[in-house]
Design a protein around this motif. Sequence first.
Motif, PDB file in Angstrom:
ATOM      1  N   ASP A 112       0.808  -1.190  -0.082  1.00 38.19           N
ATOM      2  CA  ASP A 112      -0.182  -0.090  -0.037  1.00 38.19           C
ATOM      3  C   ASP A 112       0.953   1.309  -0.045  1.00 38.19           C
ATOM      4  O   ASP A 112       1.957   1.352   0.754  1.00 38.19           O
ATOM      5  CB  ASP A 112      -0.811  -0.214   1.224  1.00 38.19           C
ATOM      6  CG  ASP A 112      -2.127  -0.992   1.206  1.00 38.19           C
ATOM      7  OD1 ASP A 112      -2.138  -1.668   0.151  1.00 38.19           O
ATOM      8  OD2 ASP A 112      -2.771  -1.202   2.223  1.00 38.19           O
ATOM      9  N   GLY A 113       0.232   2.272  -0.589  1.00 39.73           N
ATOM     10  CA  GLY A 113       1.232   3.569  -0.687  1.00 39.73           C
ATOM     11  C   GLY A 113       1.104   4.151  -2.063  1.00 39.73           C
ATOM     12  O   GLY A 113       0.351   3.680  -3.000  1.00 39.73           O
ATOM     13  N   THR A 114       1.480   5.270  -2.287  1.00 39.02           N
ATOM     14  CA  THR A 114       1.676   6.001  -3.619  1.00 39.02           C
ATOM     15  C   THR A 114       2.893   6.067  -4.050  1.00 39.02           C
ATOM     16  O   THR A 114       3.783   6.221  -3.388  1.00 39.02           O
ATOM     17  CB  THR A 114       1.236   7.738  -3.182  1.00 39.02           C
ATOM     18  OG1 THR A 114      -0.074   7.637  -2.612  1.00 39.02           O
ATOM     19  CG2 THR A 114       0.879   8.437  -4.489  1.00 39.02           C
ATOM     20  N   TYR A 115       2.839   5.675  -5.361  1.00 36.37           N
ATOM     21  CA  TYR A 115       4.336   5.204  -6.170  1.00 36.37           C
ATOM     22  C   TYR A 115       4.409   6.449  -7.423  1.00 36.37           C
ATOM     23  O   TYR A 115       3.407   6.745  -8.223  1.00 36.37           O
ATOM     24  CB  TYR A 115       4.366   3.981  -6.656  1.00 36.37           C
ATOM     25  CG  TYR A 115       4.278   2.895  -5.496  1.00 36.37           C
ATOM     26  CD1 TYR A 115       5.388   2.366  -5.261  1.00 36.37           C
ATOM     27  CD2 TYR A 115       3.242   2.485  -4.873  1.00 36.37           C
ATOM     28  CE1 TYR A 115       5.648   1.454  -4.173  1.00 36.37           C
ATOM     29  CE2 TYR A 115       2.941   1.666  -3.852  1.00 36.37           C
ATOM     30  CZ  TYR A 115       4.368   1.063  -3.531  1.00 36.37           C
ATOM     31  OH  TYR A 115       4.258   0.263  -2.526  1.00 36.37           O
ATOM     32  N   ARG A 116       5.570   6.771  -7.586  1.00 34.56           N
ATOM     33  CA  ARG A 116       5.868   7.264  -8.931  1.00 34.56           C
ATOM     34  C   ARG A 116       6.316   6.204  -9.860  1.00 34.56           C
ATOM     35  O   ARG A 116       7.019   5.184  -9.323  1.00 34.56           O
ATOM     36  CB  ARG A 116       7.038   8.141  -9.095  1.00 34.56           C
ATOM     37  CG  ARG A 116       6.412   9.612  -8.183  1.00 34.56           C
ATOM     38  CD  ARG A 116       7.550  10.646  -8.004  1.00 34.56           C
ATOM     39  NE  ARG A 116       8.491   9.925  -7.057  1.00 34.56           N
ATOM     40  CZ  ARG A 116       9.904  10.191  -7.290  1.00 34.56           C
ATOM     41  NH1 ARG A 116      10.436  11.047  -8.128  1.00 34.56           N
ATOM     42  NH2 ARG A 116      10.786   9.747  -6.099  1.00 34.56           N
ATOM     43  N   ILE A 117       5.939   6.116 -11.392  1.00 31.80           N
ATOM     44  CA  ILE A 117       6.239   5.043 -12.050  1.00 31.80           C
ATOM     45  C   ILE A 117       7.075   5.856 -13.241  1.00 31.80           C
ATOM     46  O   ILE A 117       6.858   6.572 -13.771  1.00 31.80           O
ATOM     47  CB  ILE A 117       4.844   4.342 -12.856  1.00 31.80           C
ATOM     48  CG1 ILE A 117       3.867   4.392 -11.827  1.00 31.80           C
ATOM     49  CG2 ILE A 117       5.462   3.474 -13.651  1.00 31.80           C
ATOM     50  CD1 ILE A 117       4.128   3.283 -10.887  1.00 31.80           C
ATOM     51  N   PHE A 118       8.362   4.918 -13.083  1.00 36.75           N
ATOM     52  CA  PHE A 118       9.473   5.344 -14.242  1.00 36.75           C
ATOM     53  C   PHE A 118       9.338   4.358 -15.267  1.00 36.75           C
ATOM     54  O   PHE A 118       9.305   3.100 -14.908  1.00 36.75           O
ATOM     55  CB  PHE A 118      10.769   5.576 -13.539  1.00 36.75           C
ATOM     56  CG  PHE A 118      10.842   6.875 -12.925  1.00 36.75           C
ATOM     57  CD1 PHE A 118      11.267   7.919 -13.333  1.00 36.75           C
ATOM     58  CD2 PHE A 118      10.383   6.733 -11.441  1.00 36.75           C
ATOM     59  CE1 PHE A 118      11.442   9.127 -12.433  1.00 36.75           C
ATOM     60  CE2 PHE A 118      10.359   7.704 -10.656  1.00 36.75           C
ATOM     61  CZ  PHE A 118      10.978   9.122 -11.096  1.00 36.75           C
ATOM     62  N   PHE A 119       9.738   4.560 -16.411  1.00 36.50           N
ATOM     63  CA  PHE A 119      10.364   3.235 -17.558  1.00 36.50           C
ATOM     64  C   PHE A 119      11.078   3.832 -18.549  1.00 36.50           C
ATOM     65  O   PHE A 119      11.393   4.810 -18.699  1.00 36.50           O
ATOM     66  CB  PHE A 119       9.119   2.855 -17.976  1.00 36.50           C
ATOM     67  CG  PHE A 119       8.196   3.902 -18.743  1.00 36.50           C
ATOM     68  CD1 PHE A 119       8.613   3.696 -20.260  1.00 36.50           C
ATOM     69  CD2 PHE A 119       7.401   4.771 -18.626  1.00 36.50           C
ATOM     70  CE1 PHE A 119       7.657   4.704 -21.357  1.00 36.50           C
ATOM     71  CE2 PHE A 119       6.579   5.621 -19.483  1.00 36.50           C
ATOM     72  CZ  PHE A 119       7.109   5.506 -20.747  1.00 36.50           C
ATOM     73  N   THR A 120      11.961   2.863 -18.751  1.00 39.41           N
ATOM     74  CA  THR A 120      12.965   2.986 -19.916  1.00 39.41           C
ATOM     75  C   THR A 120      12.759   1.968 -21.118  1.00 39.41           C
ATOM     76  O   THR A 120      12.227   0.794 -20.658  1.00 39.41           O
ATOM     77  CB  THR A 120      14.434   2.775 -19.238  1.00 39.41           C
ATOM     78  OG1 THR A 120      15.413   3.187 -20.175  1.00 39.41           O
ATOM     79  CG2 THR A 120      14.553   1.500 -18.617  1.00 39.41           C
ATOM     80  N   THR A 121      12.937   2.276 -22.144  1.00 41.74           N
ATOM     81  CA  THR A 121      12.822   1.341 -23.153  1.00 41.74           C
ATOM     82  C   THR A 121      14.218   1.489 -24.116  1.00 41.74           C
ATOM     83  O   THR A 121      14.734   2.338 -24.023  1.00 41.74           O
ATOM     84  CB  THR A 121      11.686   1.477 -24.322  1.00 41.74           C
ATOM     85  OG1 THR A 121      11.813   2.786 -24.488  1.00 41.74           O
ATOM     86  CG2 THR A 121      10.290   1.300 -23.432  1.00 41.74           C
ATOM     87  N   GLY A 122      14.282   0.433 -24.638  1.00 44.69           N
ATOM     88  CA  GLY A 122      15.602   0.405 -25.707  1.00 44.69           C
ATOM     89  C   GLY A 122      15.805  -1.070 -26.010  1.00 44.69           C
ATOM     90  O   GLY A 122      15.002  -2.006 -26.054  1.00 44.69           O
ATOM     91  N   TYR A 123      17.131  -1.216 -26.500  1.00 42.06           N
ATOM     92  CA  TYR A 123      17.708  -2.605 -26.972  1.00 42.06           C
ATOM     93  C   TYR A 123      18.737  -3.021 -26.372  1.00 42.06           C
ATOM     94  O   TYR A 123      19.515  -2.131 -25.874  1.00 42.06           O
ATOM     95  CB  TYR A 123      17.953  -2.242 -28.555  1.00 42.06           C
ATOM     96  CG  TYR A 123      16.817  -1.902 -29.350  1.00 42.06           C
ATOM     97  CD1 TYR A 123      15.706  -3.010 -29.553  1.00 42.06           C
ATOM     98  CD2 TYR A 123      16.770  -0.765 -29.783  1.00 42.06           C
ATOM     99  CE1 TYR A 123      14.783  -2.494 -30.362  1.00 42.06           C
ATOM    100  CE2 TYR A 123      15.653  -0.259 -30.647  1.00 42.06           C
ATOM    101  CZ  TYR A 123      14.626  -1.111 -30.945  1.00 42.06           C
ATOM    102  OH  TYR A 123      13.616  -0.823 -31.736  1.00 42.06           O
ATOM    103  N   ARG A 124      19.057  -4.272 -26.485  1.00 41.85           N
ATOM    104  CA  ARG A 124      20.414  -4.833 -25.737  1.00 41.85           C
ATOM    105  C   ARG A 124      20.545  -4.552 -24.286  1.00 41.85           C
ATOM    106  O   ARG A 124      21.375  -3.527 -24.000  1.00 41.85           O
ATOM    107  CB  ARG A 124      21.594  -4.557 -26.381  1.00 41.85           C
ATOM    108  CG  ARG A 124      21.532  -5.061 -27.847  1.00 41.85           C
ATOM    109  CD  ARG A 124      22.721  -4.889 -28.349  1.00 41.85           C
ATOM    110  NE  ARG A 124      23.004  -5.498 -29.722  1.00 41.85           N
ATOM    111  CZ  ARG A 124      23.944  -5.709 -30.656  1.00 41.85           C
ATOM    112  NH1 ARG A 124      25.145  -5.053 -30.268  1.00 41.85           N
ATOM    113  NH2 ARG A 124      23.768  -6.433 -31.771  1.00 41.85           N
ATOM    114  N   PHE A 125      19.761  -4.910 -23.438  1.00 40.62           N
ATOM    115  CA  PHE A 125      19.660  -4.775 -21.859  1.00 40.62           C
ATOM    116  C   PHE A 125      20.896  -5.268 -21.435  1.00 40.62           C
ATOM    117  O   PHE A 125      21.298  -6.486 -21.763  1.00 40.62           O
ATOM    118  CB  PHE A 125      18.453  -5.261 -21.331  1.00 40.62           C
ATOM    119  CG  PHE A 125      18.721  -4.752 -19.932  1.00 40.62           C
ATOM    120  CD1 PHE A 125      18.093  -3.681 -19.515  1.00 40.62           C
ATOM    121  CD2 PHE A 125      18.675  -5.892 -18.808  1.00 40.62           C
ATOM    122  CE1 PHE A 125      17.758  -3.390 -18.151  1.00 40.62           C
ATOM    123  CE2 PHE A 125      18.675  -5.679 -17.738  1.00 40.62           C
ATOM    124  CZ  PHE A 125      18.299  -4.231 -17.082  1.00 40.62           C
TER     125      PHE A 125
END
Length: 180
Positions: A112-125
């Motif tokens: 439970d709680g409030t969250y910020r959501i980040f994301f990264t996209t790309g190739y070759r992790f």
Amino acid sequence: MVKRLLEATPLRAGVVAAVALTGTLLTSAPAGAATAGLQAAAAQTSSAVQEAASRPANGRIVYDRLSGGRGILKIKNGTSKDGVVTIVKGRTKAVSVYVRARSTARIRDVRDGTYRIFFTTGYRFSTSKGRFTRGATYQKFNDRLRFRTTSTQYTIWTLTLNPIRGGNARTSPVNPKDFP
């Protein structure tokens, strides 16, 4: 042409590259050069195979620090790039999940709680660096998500990483240095 083969099919290309390189080197260079060329081809092939093997499975949790709740976050990646979604509670990175291109994944057990959501996209992790090494973009959702559990209910959020018609989530770019 060999370079293109290595990028497209790293497991089979190593044999093709070694054979093509050997044929060229044996007819035009001394034996020492052929050995050095084969070692270079083997190292390049090994690197390509390792890179392909290091691509995490869809839904793989790549970081988990704050879990143990009942909330669920579903992530749909309709892009042609793989992605990593990270949820942050306060200043603490909570959980990150790997979402392959054109796939869906879930983060279960969100507290439970409030969250910020980040994301990264790309190739070759790169698993060792924890980031994409080609074509990486870094973004965050402008709105925060609140997870709340009662004795009979829990929160389920669904996010898409690609724009959709009628969608109501806005995103902003993030400096890679500020990405959690």
